[in-house]
Write a protein that holds these residues in place. Structure first.
Motif, PDB file in Angstrom:
ATOM      1  N   UNK A  35       3.779   2.943  26.604  1.00 44.84           N
ATOM      2  CA  UNK A  35       3.066   4.220  26.618  1.00 44.84           C
ATOM      3  C   UNK A  35       3.337   4.926  27.938  1.00 44.84           C
ATOM      4  N   UNK A  37       1.609   7.886  30.482  1.00 44.47           N
ATOM      5  CA  UNK A  37       0.446   8.722  30.774  1.00 44.47           C
ATOM      6  C   UNK A  37       0.807   9.693  31.893  1.00 44.47           C
ATOM      7  N   UNK A  43      -2.628   9.084  26.948  1.00 44.01           N
ATOM      8  CA  UNK A  43      -1.586   8.075  26.751  1.00 44.01           C
ATOM      9  C   UNK A  43      -0.753   8.442  25.530  1.00 44.01           C
ATOM     10  N   UNK A  88       2.457   7.450  34.784  1.00 42.62           N
ATOM     11  CA  UNK A  88       2.124   6.035  34.685  1.00 42.62           C
ATOM     12  C   UNK A  88       2.713   5.515  33.389  1.00 42.62           C
ATOM     13  N   UNK A  90       2.622   2.375  30.821  1.00 47.93           N
ATOM     14  CA  UNK A  90       1.881   1.175  30.462  1.00 47.93           C
ATOM     15  C   UNK A  90       2.593   0.420  29.360  1.00 47.93           C
TER      16      UNK A  90
END
Lengths: 111, 114
Positions: A35, A37, A43, A88, A90
């Motif tokens: 994911x 973000x 997300x 970010x 993930x």
């Protein structure tokens, strides 16, 4: 601690470069998800692998690719980086149910 | 086109009171809904979920309610505690045959006031 690990924690690079993000899923989980973000987005699902095979694609750019290795760890490769790729990233894993367990993330900064 | 919406970017609640976080969705084919909690510099942590065949699921201080006809779900936290201060994400699981990634809302920042 979710049991999902991600490295590196932070990454700073320049536009046009290529980076690799790494994820180790929880022990026994066959599915890995990636994911993104961004600052102004929630997300966003990028891609899923299941037991080494690509299973589903979301909003993943063509400049991005991923793979899952026989030991089930996964890598997300981001190339020709642009400023807008700063985000970010993930990784999550699951044992096949709907619950996904997330790692701590990699913060990518593209300068 | 946001399929999962959390219309309140932030919510402030007094310690000990009830916190209610709301989430709306547009895709009637979603069949599983989840709430995640996120602290700064950490990944989202799974909190509670609900299947579309149920209208309520409870786990300790956390209860999730699902109103399918309104395409609305809510997370109730009672009593609210200081450690509950975090960003809460609502997520939906895609229909069978669709991509298996979760669709997330943009989150609600819950602040518990002492």
């Amino acid at each position: 601690d979710s049991g999902v690990t991600q490295t590196p924690k932070h990454l700073i690079t320049a536009t046009g470069q290529r980076v690799t993000l790494r994820c180790s899923p929880r022990s026994g989980d066959l599915s890995v998800y990636w994911y993104q973000q961004s600052l102004d987005q929630g997300l966003q699902f990028l891609i899923q692998y299941y037991n080494g095979e690509e299973r589903a694609k979301g909003n993943i750019l063509e400049r991005f690719s991923a793979q899952q290795f026989p030991d089930l760890h996964s890598e997300l490769n981001l190339s020709s980086l642009e400023l807008g790729d700063s985000a970010l990233y993930f990784c999550a894993s699951s044992a096949g149910g709907d619950e996904q367990f997330f790692g701590p993330g990699t913060r990518l900064t593209v300068l | 086109d946001q399929q999962v919406k959390q219309n309140s970017p932030s919510l402030s609640v007094q310690e000990g009171r009830i916190s209610i976080l709301n989430c709306d969705y547009t895709n009637s084919m979603f069949d599983y809904f989840l709430w995640y909690k996120k602290y700064p510099a950490e990944g989202p942590t799974f909190l509670i979920s609900i299947s579309s065949i149920k209208d309520k699921n409870e786990d300790g201080r956390f209860t999730v309610f699902l109103n399918k006809s309104a395409k609305h779900l809510s997370l109730h936290i009672v009593p609210s505690q200081p450690g509950d201060s975090a960003v809460y994400f609502c997520a939906a699981s895609p229909p069978v045959g669709g991509a298996d990634g979760l669709t997330f809302g943009k989150g609600t920042h819950l602040i518990i006031q002492p």
